[in-house]
Design a protein around this motif. Structure first.
Motif, PDB file in Angstrom:
ATOM      1  N   GLU A 135     -16.582 -55.176  47.679  1.00  0.00           N
ATOM      2  CA  GLU A 135     -16.296 -55.775  46.707  1.00  0.00           C
ATOM      3  C   GLU A 135     -15.342 -54.625  45.561  1.00  0.00           C
ATOM      4  OE1 GLU A 135     -20.206 -56.299  44.312  1.00  0.00           O
ATOM      5  OE2 GLU A 135     -20.008 -58.391  45.067  1.00  0.00           O
ATOM      6  N   ASN A 136     -15.882 -53.287  45.811  1.00  0.00           N
ATOM      7  CA  ASN A 136     -15.267 -52.563  45.064  1.00  0.00           C
ATOM      8  C   ASN A 136     -13.775 -52.348  45.288  1.00  0.00           C
ATOM      9  OD1 ASN A 136     -17.970 -52.228  44.254  1.00  0.00           O
ATOM     10  ND2 ASN A 136     -17.944 -50.233  44.174  1.00  0.00           N
ATOM     11  N   LEU A 137     -13.537 -52.346  46.635  1.00  0.00           N
ATOM     12  CA  LEU A 137     -12.193 -52.369  47.036  1.00  0.00           C
ATOM     13  C   LEU A 137     -11.466 -53.496  46.469  1.00  0.00           C
ATOM     14  CD1 LEU A 137     -11.637 -50.992  50.603  1.00  0.00           C
ATOM     15  CD2 LEU A 137     -10.689 -50.030  48.665  1.00  0.00           C
ATOM     16  N   SER A 138     -11.975 -54.624  46.094  1.00  0.00           N
ATOM     17  CA  SER A 138     -11.081 -55.941  45.875  1.00  0.00           C
ATOM     18  C   SER A 138     -10.222 -55.742  44.601  1.00  0.00           C
ATOM     19  CB  SER A 138     -12.195 -57.145  45.733  1.00  0.00           C
ATOM     20  OG  SER A 138     -12.517 -56.952  44.477  1.00  0.00           O
ATOM     21  N   THR A 139     -10.520 -54.874  44.003  1.00  0.00           N
ATOM     22  CA  THR A 139      -9.652 -54.830  42.529  1.00  0.00           C
ATOM     23  C   THR A 139      -8.363 -54.123  43.185  1.00  0.00           C
ATOM     24  OG1 THR A 139     -11.349 -54.641  41.298  1.00  0.00           O
ATOM     25  CG2 THR A 139      -9.345 -53.934  40.097  1.00  0.00           C
ATOM     26  N   VAL A 140      -8.436 -53.085  43.941  1.00  0.00           N
ATOM     27  CA  VAL A 140      -7.398 -52.288  44.417  1.00  0.00           C
ATOM     28  C   VAL A 140      -6.686 -53.099  45.663  1.00  0.00           C
ATOM     29  CG1 VAL A 140      -6.835 -50.480  45.917  1.00  0.00           C
ATOM     30  CG2 VAL A 140      -8.504 -50.111  44.269  1.00  0.00           C
ATOM     31  N   LYS A 186      -6.292 -56.418  45.435  1.00  0.00           N
ATOM     32  CA  LYS A 186      -5.405 -57.568  44.453  1.00  0.00           C
ATOM     33  C   LYS A 186      -4.323 -56.843  43.974  1.00  0.00           C
ATOM     34  CE  LYS A 186      -9.420 -60.457  44.326  1.00  0.00           C
ATOM     35  NZ  LYS A 186     -10.644 -60.919  43.472  1.00  0.00           N
ATOM     36  N   HIS A 205      -8.315 -43.050  43.494  1.00  0.00           N
ATOM     37  CA  HIS A 205      -9.671 -43.104  43.337  1.00  0.00           C
ATOM     38  C   HIS A 205     -10.398 -42.808  44.388  1.00  0.00           C
ATOM     39  CE1 HIS A 205      -8.180 -45.895  40.086  1.00  0.00           C
ATOM     40  NE2 HIS A 205      -7.385 -46.512  41.105  1.00  0.00           N
ATOM     41  N   ILE A 211     -10.508 -42.980  47.789  1.00  0.00           N
ATOM     42  CA  ILE A 211     -10.756 -43.791  48.904  1.00  0.00           C
ATOM     43  C   ILE A 211     -10.278 -43.210  50.094  1.00  0.00           C
ATOM     44  CG2 ILE A 211     -10.712 -46.070  49.654  1.00  0.00           C
ATOM     45  CD1 ILE A 211      -9.567 -47.068  46.723  1.00  0.00           C
ATOM     46  N   PRO A 223     -11.190 -49.209  38.925  1.00  0.00           N
ATOM     47  CA  PRO A 223     -10.916 -50.424  39.540  1.00  0.00           C
ATOM     48  C   PRO A 223     -12.107 -50.364  40.660  1.00  0.00           C
ATOM     49  CG  PRO A 223      -9.194 -48.762  40.022  1.00  0.00           C
ATOM     50  CD  PRO A 223      -9.722 -48.422  38.868  1.00  0.00           C
ATOM     51  N   MET A 224     -12.626 -49.185  40.718  1.00  0.00           N
ATOM     52  CA  MET A 224     -13.773 -49.026  41.564  1.00  0.00           C
ATOM     53  C   MET A 224     -15.114 -49.698  41.200  1.00  0.00           C
ATOM     54  SD  MET A 224     -12.013 -47.809  44.083  1.00  0.00           S
ATOM     55  CE  MET A 224     -13.229 -47.656  45.430  1.00  0.00           C
ATOM     56  N   GLU A 282     -14.820 -52.050  38.272  1.00  0.00           N
ATOM     57  CA  GLU A 282     -14.641 -53.291  37.563  1.00  0.00           C
ATOM     58  C   GLU A 282     -14.033 -54.198  38.691  1.00  0.00           C
ATOM     59  OE1 GLU A 282     -14.390 -52.232  33.291  1.00  0.00           O
ATOM     60  OE2 GLU A 282     -12.468 -52.721  34.046  1.00  0.00           O
ATOM     61  N   TYR A 283     -14.066 -55.525  38.801  1.00  0.00           N
ATOM     62  CA  TYR A 283     -13.724 -56.324  39.848  1.00  0.00           C
ATOM     63  C   TYR A 283     -14.038 -57.728  39.294  1.00  0.00           C
ATOM     64  CZ  TYR A 283     -18.355 -56.482  41.688  1.00  0.00           C
ATOM     65  OH  TYR A 283     -19.752 -56.508  41.392  1.00  0.00           O
ATOM     66  N   TYR A 284     -13.254 -58.736  39.933  1.00  0.00           N
ATOM     67  CA  TYR A 284     -13.323 -60.099  39.675  1.00  0.00           C
ATOM     68  C   TYR A 284     -13.337 -60.866  41.097  1.00  0.00           C
ATOM     69  CZ  TYR A 284      -8.539 -60.680  40.036  1.00  0.00           C
ATOM     70  OH  TYR A 284      -6.798 -60.769  40.481  1.00  0.00           O
ATOM     71  N   SER A 285     -13.806 -62.244  40.950  1.00  0.00           N
ATOM     72  CA  SER A 285     -13.714 -62.859  42.367  1.00  0.00           C
ATOM     73  C   SER A 285     -13.592 -64.218  41.645  1.00  0.00           C
ATOM     74  CB  SER A 285     -14.895 -62.831  43.179  1.00  0.00           C
ATOM     75  OG  SER A 285     -16.184 -63.383  42.317  1.00  0.00           O
TER      76      SER A 285
END
Lengths: 616, 236
Positions: free
Chosen positions: A5-10, A12, A88, A90, B215-216, B218-221
């Motif tokens: 979930e946290n990686l998703s922003t990266v 995207k 970040h 990672i 970004p680690m 904050e996120y969206y789906s």
């Protein structure tokens, strides 16, 4: 590892996030608790390139067939992802489990080309693993190297605990079993393990050798530190290719990869012996698979992958002794299933009308031939064993079948090359054009297009030209310009490789252990992906060599002494130095050597064994 | 291997078969072209009697209903394929699922009675977690998204220009729990007008500064949960 979930922003925010997500169909998942050895198989380039590699596919299968081993895949993140990962914190993780590399027992890199060295170091760094083997304690995984570059791994020897020399399908599981056994009986320490591993055939532990250099900078000697460590490490081979492990399934990438198709390995080795070619020497002896085995493997892979193309892989496909039998067997079902066959390595002397009709990708795609040199004299010197007549006959077949463009590969800077040999390249291209217009069956609606693509000669270990000097950069570039002026016909397109890239490759190809500081400095300063045009920076490399006191000309542009101890003398690839020397001398007399199919030339690779057709 | 063909005789004309499927998790990062390749190979592995185009380079004929952006998950994607022999739809569902990764699942297989142009709206669940979502954010966000005209800058073939997208919003519900904002939206999803749910997030990001921190954290789906016809009946 961070939560997905946290990686998703990266993910995207980077290009081609499908490179990093894993979860592909046919990937192999095991339970951590159930395995004794966790093996990270790293490819030091992007996902698209790594996923295309046949060696990775083979070894992934060979290792995962062992119940106690779990082999996972790791690729180098592209620049944008790399930046985010550093920003970040990672770490670099494996595709299957998402675990960081430090959680693994063995971290292996396949070293396919010299220009991946900095990327490889960069990956270690991203995983939080110290680059130098001497700085890694017991808490870090064993770092293992394999692949073609290990025939001279000396420039990267200081970074590795151990190298696998030759074919790994049997050797790597053996190494893992030793690891498992020593861990289980409590005898494991890194030093004990490496010492024991050095006694397994085909493993080279660089720290177990003392290297001495002469005052002139050349290598004096390699001396094993223990009596039970071999003086020379003999490469491993698979004896019987019909019994060799071959995957029945392939991990199916979502994103498009470089070779997104079934790759069917037809045989290993090459009967030809071109004198510049490393693959032609180090993969000897020739060992063929039978058409029955190949047809079975092809059908099985098709059913398990759904790929619409099968590529027949070998160093020279038309030299396969049972090619007709194989293509007939495959064509009996591939056309009905809309599967294309491709034969990527055709020689002009064996290109026939029959092949032209049979092979759909030849019908639909472009045609490429590799005369390598422009004159018969030079083609004889490099032992290409192809003459002008062969080439013109081959292109004529293609033109009769409606083709109007061909691509020709050449090399520039070959030993004994003179300007007249370069003129020969332009002349030969001109003759191909002439052949087109003389052909009454040509496609009259279109004009002819000949692409001449010229690379620079790089002296490689274990070739008859291993002692040769590469032309210096000025000469290479002047020769490129010369040919550019010679080619005036608009119907000839002329491409040439960046000579600076070839020079750097030459430095590392024949380098020794004293290059390590330069590689480390480069990696620390962010040099990465040298094989990519957008990343390659020659001037920066020259600056790095200067700061680390290295003269690149010593490695690239020096003629190595025929009696000199070579950095790769510690490796035994089967072909003897004596044979390479003989071939070297023949080159200077423009004498060709017949192929293995015509005559056994006594190269020495037969002593490695192997079920095959040609060796005596 | 599940046998999908019920009758070995070739059909007089190829027949269209519709597959509804979900595409979640890692699969959200797979582009339309990648999905096309993945599905084609899976259908071949499942031994579906596919109809191939008749051109120079024959390929199976696959058509997807609506585009799904990279980074958006879905539980209701539609794929039409053409087959040359009759098949059992339950067997197709089982056979194709057996050869797909877990995050790509066939949910339903049937011979369709509608065309894809009858699909007019898509329903989405959007979740945004951001430190910038604090007390009073809900009304601020609602006000921004309900504005008419709702202008966004779009890159089109004609260049960069401002477009009013408010006409594409059929339904919009917002909820806030702490730093989590949930948006429930029904948006235009036909060829004449397609409103990408990412645009709503972009408006909030540009106007309220959400999702610009770590970004680690904050996120969206975005999850597409259903598709509708013009009169808001479930598309099938």
């Amino acid at each position: 590892m961070c939560k997905k979930e946290n990686l998703s922003t990266v993910l995207k925010s980077v290009s081609k996030p499908g490179r990093y997500t894993g979860g592909e169909f046919n990937q192999i998942i095991k339970k951590k608790e159930d395995v004794a050895v966790r093996f990270a198989f790293c490819f030091p380039d992007t996902y698209e390139i790594g996923m295309s590699n046949l060696g990775v596919r083979l070894l992934y299968e060979a290792l995962n067939r062992e119940e106690s081993i779990w082999c996972e895949r790791v690729y180098a993140p592209w620049l944008d992802m790399d930046e985010k990962m550093r920003e970040h914190g990672i770490p670099l993780t494996a595709h299957e489990s998402g675990d960081v590399l430090t959680d693994f027992d063995i971290v292996a890199f396949t070293l396919q080309y010299e220009l991946c060295y900095t990327t490889m170091l960069h990956m270690l760094d991203l995983a939080g693993i110290p680059m130098l083997a001497s700085e890694r304690g017991e808490e870090f995984p064993i770092i293992l190297g394999g692949g073609p570059c290990t025939y001279n791994a000396e420039p990267i020897a200081d970074f590795y605990d151990i190298f696998s020399i030759g074919e790994g399908e049997e050797a790597l599981p053996e190494l893992c079993r030793l690891y498992e056994r020593m861990k289980a009986d409590g005898s494991y320490t890194k030093a004990e393990f490496l010492h024991a591993a050095a006694r397994i055939p085909g493993f080279y532990v660089p720290s177990l050798y003392d290297v001495r250099y002469n005052e002139d900078g050349t290598v004096h000697s390699y001396t094993p530190k223990y009596a039970d460590v071999p003086k020379r490490v003999k490469k491993r081979i698979i004896e019987d290719m019909d019994k060799a492990i071959y995957p029945e399934k392939l991990v199916m990438p979502y994103i498009e990869t470089v070779h997104d198709r079934i790759t069917l390995e037809v045989y290993r080795g090459c009967i030809r012996g071109c004198r510049f070619c490393q693959a032609g020497m180090v993969y000897r002896p020739i060992r063929e698979k039978s058409p029955g085995t190949l047809c079975r493997q092809a059908k099985c892979l098709y059913e398990n992958t759904g790929y619409d193309e099968i590529s027949l892989i070998s160093l020279s496909i038309s030299d396969y002794s049972r090619l007709s039998e194989l293509t007939d067997g495959l064509l009996s079902w591939t056309n009905d299933e809309h599967v294309n066959l491709s034969l990527p390595s055709l020689r002009v002397d064996s290109f026939t009308e029959e092949l032209m009709e049979k092979i759909s990708t030849i019908r639909t795609g472009g045609l490429t031939f590799a005369p390598e040199a422009g004159t018969q004299r030079l083609r004889d010197a490099i032992n290409k064993n192809v003459d002008e007549e062969d080439l013109l006959r081959a292109v004529n077949i293609a033109f009769s079948a409606g083709k109007s463009s061909v691509k020709l590969y050449f090399m520039q800077g070959l030993p004994t090359e003179e300007m007249s040999d370069l003129d020969g390249i332009a002349d030969l291209a001109g003759k191909v054009i002439g052949t087109y217009y003389k052909n009454p069956k040509r496609n009259k609606a279109r004009g002819v297009q000949v692409t001449v693509s010229v690379s620079c000669f790089i002296p490689k270990p274990f070739t008859p030209f291993q002692w040769e000097a590469q032309d210096d950069l000025e000469t290479l570039e002047a020769k490129q310009e010369y040919l550019k002026d010679k080619i005036t016909d608009r119907r000839i397109r002329y491409h040439y490789h960046n000579a600076r890239v070839s020079r750097l490759e030459a430095v590392f190809a024949r380098g020794d252990r004293r290059l390590a500081p330069a590689l480390m400095l480069a990696a620390k300063e962010g040099v990465v992906f040298d094989a990519w045009d957008e990343c390659f920076d020659y001037d920066r490399w020259m600056d790095i060599f200067e700061r680390t006191g290295i003269d690149p000309a010593f490695y690239a542009n020096r003629r190595f002494g025929l009696e000199e101890c070579l950095p790769w003398d510690v490796i035994d690839c089967g072909v003897t130095k004596q044979y390479l020397r003989l071939e070297h001398d023949r080159a200077y007399q423009n004498i060709t050597t017949p192929s293995c199919a015509e005559n056994c030339n006594g190269c020495g690779a037969n002593k490695l064994g192997g079920k095959n057709r040609w060796c005596k | 291997m599940v046998q999908v063909i019920t009758d070995d005789a070739l059909l007089e004309r190829p027949r269209t078969l519709r597959l509804r499927f979900s595409k979640v998790g890692s699969l959200q990062y797979i582009s339309h072209l990648d999905l096309m390749r993945t599905m084609t190979r899976a259908l071949i592995r499942a031994r579906l009697p596919l109809w191939y185009t008749q051109g120079y380079n024959p390929i199976p004929h696959l058509v997807f209903a609506t585009p799904l952006s990279v980074g958006t998950e879905s539980r209701c994607e539609f794929l039409d394929v053409r087959i040359v022999k009759n098949v059992d739809s339950d067997a197709v569902l089982a056979a194709v699922n057996a050869t797909l990764p877990q995050e790509l699942r066939i949910l339903e297989v049937y011979y369709p009675e509608t065309k894809f142009n009858a699909l007019v709206y898509s329903e989405y669940e959007i979740k945004i977690v951001s430190d910038a979502i604090a007390d009073g954010y809900l009304s601020q966000a609602s006000e921004l998204l309900w504005k008419k005209p709702l202008t966004v800058t779009k890159k089109t073939k004609a260049g960069i220009r401002d477009v009013d997208v408010s006409g594409g919003i059929r339904k919009l519900e917002l909820n806030q729990e702490g730093n989590l904002l949930q948006i429930h939206a029904v948006l235009a999803a036909n060829s004449a007008e397609f409103l990408n749910p990412e645009l709503l997030i972009r408006i909030l990001k540009e106007k309220t500064g959400i999702l610009s921190g770590d970004p680690m954290q904050e996120y969206y789906s975005i999850l597409r949960i259903a598709d509708y016809t013009e009169d808001m009946a479930r598309f099938r």
